[in-house]
Scaffold this active site. Sequence first.
Site, mmCIF file in Angstrom:
data_model
loop_
_atom_site.group_PDB
_atom_site.id
_atom_site.type_symbol
_atom_site.label_atom_id
_atom_site.label_comp_id
_atom_site.label_asym_id
_atom_site.label_seq_id
_atom_site.Cartn_x
_atom_site.Cartn_y
_atom_site.Cartn_z
ATOM 1 N N GLY A 163 32.223 -20.377 -13.406
ATOM 2 C CA GLY A 163 31.294 -20.672 -12.325
ATOM 3 C C GLY A 163 30.237 -19.588 -12.189
ATOM 4 N N LYS A 215 37.179 -16.044 -23.002
ATOM 5 C CA LYS A 215 37.224 -16.745 -21.711
ATOM 6 C C LYS A 215 38.334 -16.099 -20.894
ATOM 7 C CE LYS A 215 36.059 -20.232 -18.963
ATOM 8 N NZ LYS A 215 34.687 -20.526 -18.491
ATOM 9 N N GLY A 270 32.127 -16.316 -18.084
ATOM 10 C CA GLY A 270 32.744 -16.325 -16.768
ATOM 11 C C GLY A 270 33.144 -17.714 -16.321
ATOM 12 N N THR A 304 28.995 -23.134 -21.092
ATOM 13 C CA THR A 304 29.760 -23.139 -22.348
ATOM 14 C C THR A 304 28.875 -23.511 -23.530
ATOM 15 O OG1 THR A 304 31.829 -23.659 -21.196
ATOM 16 C CG2 THR A 304 31.724 -24.164 -23.547
ATOM 17 N N VAL A 305 27.978 -24.465 -23.333
ATOM 18 C CA VAL A 305 27.081 -24.862 -24.418
ATOM 19 C C VAL A 305 26.116 -23.720 -24.751
ATOM 20 C CG1 VAL A 305 25.324 -26.519 -25.141
ATOM 21 C CG2 VAL A 305 27.301 -27.301 -23.863
ATOM 22 N N THR A 363 40.096 -22.566 -16.102
ATOM 23 C CA THR A 363 40.668 -23.396 -15.042
ATOM 24 C C THR A 363 40.459 -24.864 -15.362
ATOM 25 O OG1 THR A 363 38.640 -23.401 -13.702
ATOM 26 C CG2 THR A 363 40.199 -21.592 -13.340
#
Length: 239
Positions: free
Chosen positions: A113, A37, A111, A16-17, A41
Amino acid sequence: MTVLMVSGTGTEIGKTVVTSAIAAAAVASGRSVAVLKPAQTGMEPGAPGDAAEAVRLAGPAVTAAELARYPEPLAPDTAARRAGLPTVSPDAVAEAADRLARSHDLVLVEGAGGLLVRFDEAGHTLADAARLLGAPVLVVAPAALGTLNSTTLTAEALRARGLDSPGVVIGSWPAEPDLACRCNLADLPSSSGLPLLGAVPEGSGSLSPEAFRTAAPGWLSPALAGTWSPESFLTTWRP
């Protein structure tokens, strides 16, 4: 590229970063950016997710979109099944990304994971959405021991599916890298067959948004609208 998929070699490695940094660098270069996104989750309704975090760090000019949200921090298919909620298909991801691409210069699809995490009952993954879009897949990898194997496996999975990748970004480069990190930095391109395109310092997500936006281009190569040089970085951290 109009659509860039951002995948990782695993979870909790800075995806994410990195997505936020790419968005910030692109905005600084004058491009309009959206972050999609497909499946969030581990978040209850109303809580800010990964796309919202990208807006917080990269700036309000970034458009955030999310297709589905599941409360448990599990693979999207599993989380959807346990919550009794619909899954996300690769067609839905591709349609959403294509729609955003009509009004933005760059769409970043983050994505969940790793590349082959299941999104639905049929076993579809982010790779299937990338194939529908004809989009390249950026690989985010950790620096520590074990990354040569996981990054090389991810690169091989991309090639086996006929998918392109612009390269690898280190998701959380430690302030004091050990010998394994420094050797991995030098060995990743030859092991994975992919070029290094950046290294985001650990803890970057805790910077103020202003500091993050100012620094982000310096973490990424020109291929990602940044100024980072792999040659200079490797020279600094040569084992």
